[in-house]
Structure formats: structure tokens, C-alpha cells
Design an enzyme around this catalytic site. Structure first.
Site, PDB file in Angstrom:
ATOM      1  N   VAL A  10      -3.251  -2.193   7.438  1.00 35.85           N
ATOM      2  CA  VAL A  10      -3.057  -1.748   5.972  1.00 35.85           C
ATOM      3  C   VAL A  10      -2.213  -0.830   6.233  1.00 35.85           C
ATOM      4  O   VAL A  10      -1.925  -0.149   7.316  1.00 35.85           O
ATOM      5  CB  VAL A  10      -4.085  -1.487   5.311  1.00 35.85           C
ATOM      6  CG1 VAL A  10      -5.222  -2.484   4.817  1.00 35.85           C
ATOM      7  CG2 VAL A  10      -5.126  -0.452   5.999  1.00 35.85           C
ATOM      8  N   SER A  11      -1.391  -0.378   5.151  1.00 31.64           N
ATOM      9  CA  SER A  11      -0.379   0.565   5.125  1.00 31.64           C
ATOM     10  C   SER A  11      -0.790   2.161   4.948  1.00 31.64           C
ATOM     11  O   SER A  11      -0.107   3.049   5.663  1.00 31.64           O
ATOM     12  CB  SER A  11       0.720   0.547   4.146  1.00 31.64           C
ATOM     13  OG  SER A  11       1.571  -0.756   4.665  1.00 31.64           O
ATOM     14  N   GLY A  12      -2.063   2.195   4.170  1.00 37.99           N
ATOM     15  CA  GLY A  12      -2.496   3.586   4.101  1.00 37.99           C
ATOM     16  C   GLY A  12      -4.028   3.456   4.187  1.00 37.99           C
ATOM     17  O   GLY A  12      -4.629   2.426   3.895  1.00 37.99           O
ATOM     18  N   GLN A  15      -6.096   1.864   1.263  1.00 38.07           N
ATOM     19  CA  GLN A  15      -6.469   0.605   1.062  1.00 38.07           C
ATOM     20  C   GLN A  15      -7.662  -0.057   2.087  1.00 38.07           C
ATOM     21  O   GLN A  15      -8.052   0.784   3.018  1.00 38.07           O
ATOM     22  CB  GLN A  15      -5.180  -0.263   1.833  1.00 38.07           C
ATOM     23  CG  GLN A  15      -4.125   0.058   1.035  1.00 38.07           C
ATOM     24  CD  GLN A  15      -2.595  -0.361   1.419  1.00 38.07           C
ATOM     25  OE1 GLN A  15      -2.327  -0.320   2.743  1.00 38.07           O
ATOM     26  NE2 GLN A  15      -1.949  -1.017   0.628  1.00 38.07           N
TER      27      GLN A  15
END
Length: 186
Positions: A10-12, A15
């Protein structure tokens, strides 16, 4: 003995990985690497560690293609590297499986599309540069010292004005002034 490994990302931190975790567990992964990092980053430690663990006969599974690659080109390079090492690749959402002829065909089509896109970008760049040249524009930064400034520099040098003062008065950097003075046409 071949293994089935999963990679999820996940990017962050806001999430949730649960959807990907559940899908990879259902796919029968022996081990899963989890990462919180932008897909645009080159230095994803978990992905690097996973790629180091893969051996011929192993399979790498991701929930979606964009979890593995930062761009189509990067994704294709990664999967081609896996193929050369005898490792299969599966993407669950896109139902791509490079261990089957149909899966390889789909992936090769992606590769051909990426190559086509690179060729189009190169073609547009060349055409844009040619059009700019036809209008008299030469690429690169505009010249900081035009003919009028060059004449003014020459007069100030002849008058004994210090170079640092010339640069300040003309609003140019000293390095720009020194390059101009060192150029053969000066």
C-alpha cells in the site's frame, strides 16, 4: 522444492492491507512480504528481499499488477527478469499467469504496448523539436548574455570594472560571466 510467495503493498499507512492479505492467503502463498511504500520508489526493501528469495520453479503472486511495478515498463522488466530466472508470476485481479502460454501471451502484449508507447513518445519528441527549430527556436536554456550585454561587458572590462561588479550590474552569475569571457568568440 518450489514455493509460492506473495507481495502486497500500500502507498500509505492510512490504507489497509486486509483485502490483499486475504486474496494472497486464498491463493496459497507460503510466505507474504508486506510493504508500505509508494510504487514509484525504486528502493522498496521488502520487494528487494522477496526478489532475492525467489528460486527457479517458484511463483510470485500479487493481488494487482500495480502493486508490483511503478510503471508498465518497470513491471515488464521485473517479470522478464523473473522469467529469465525460471520464476512464474501471477496477478490475481488481472488473471495473468506467466506459467501458462495464455498468460505469457497477455504479458507479451503488455510488453508490445509499452514498446509502442515508448516509440510514440520518441516520435512526438523528435517532431516537436523539428517544429521548434523550424520556428527558429534552438533547444536548451535561453542565452543569459545577448549581444547588447556582451558589448556592455566588453566596455566594462576595458574600463577596469571588477568582474564581480559586472556580474552584479548585469544580473548574471559570475560563472556565466567567466564562461562568456573564456568562449572563443569573446
Amino acid at each position: 522444492m518450489s514455493a509460492v510467495y506473495g507481495y502486497l503493498r500500500v502507498s500509505g499507512t492510512d490504507q489497509v492491507l486486509d483485502l490483499q492479505r486475504d486474496a494472497l492467503a486464498k491463493a496459497g502463498c507460503d510466505r507474504v512480504w508486506e510493504e508500505v511504500a509508494s510504487g514509484a520508489k525504486n528502493d522498496r526493501p521488502e520487494l528487494i528481499d522477496l526478489l532475492d528469495h525467489l528460486r527457479p520453479g517458484d511463483t510470485l503472486i500479487v493481488w494487482r499488477l500495480d502493486r508490483l511495478g511503478r510503471s508498465l515498463t518497470h513491471l515488464i522488466e521485473t517479470v522478464e527478469d523473473l522469467q529469465s530466472r525460471g520464476v512464474s508470476f501471477k496477478s490475481l485481479t488481472e488473471t495473468i499467469d506467466t506459467s501458462s502460454p495464455g498468460g505469457m501471451l497477455v504479458f507479451q502484449i503488455f510488453g508490445a504496448l509499452a514498446q509502442f508507447e515508448r516509440a510514440l513518445i520518441q516520435e512526438r519528441t523528435v517532431a516537436g523539436l523539428a517544429a521548434a527549430r523550424a520556428r527558429g527556436r534552438i533547444g536548451g536554456q535561453p542565452k543569459r548574455i545577448d549581444a547588447a550585454k556582451a558589448r556592455q561587458i566588453q566596455r566594462m572590462i576595458e574600463d577596469g570594472t571588477p568582474k564581480s561588479e559586472i556580474a552584479a550590474v548585469l544580473g548574471i552569475g559570475r560563472a556565466t560571466l567567466y564562461r562568456h569571457l573564456a568562449a572563443p568568440s569573446s
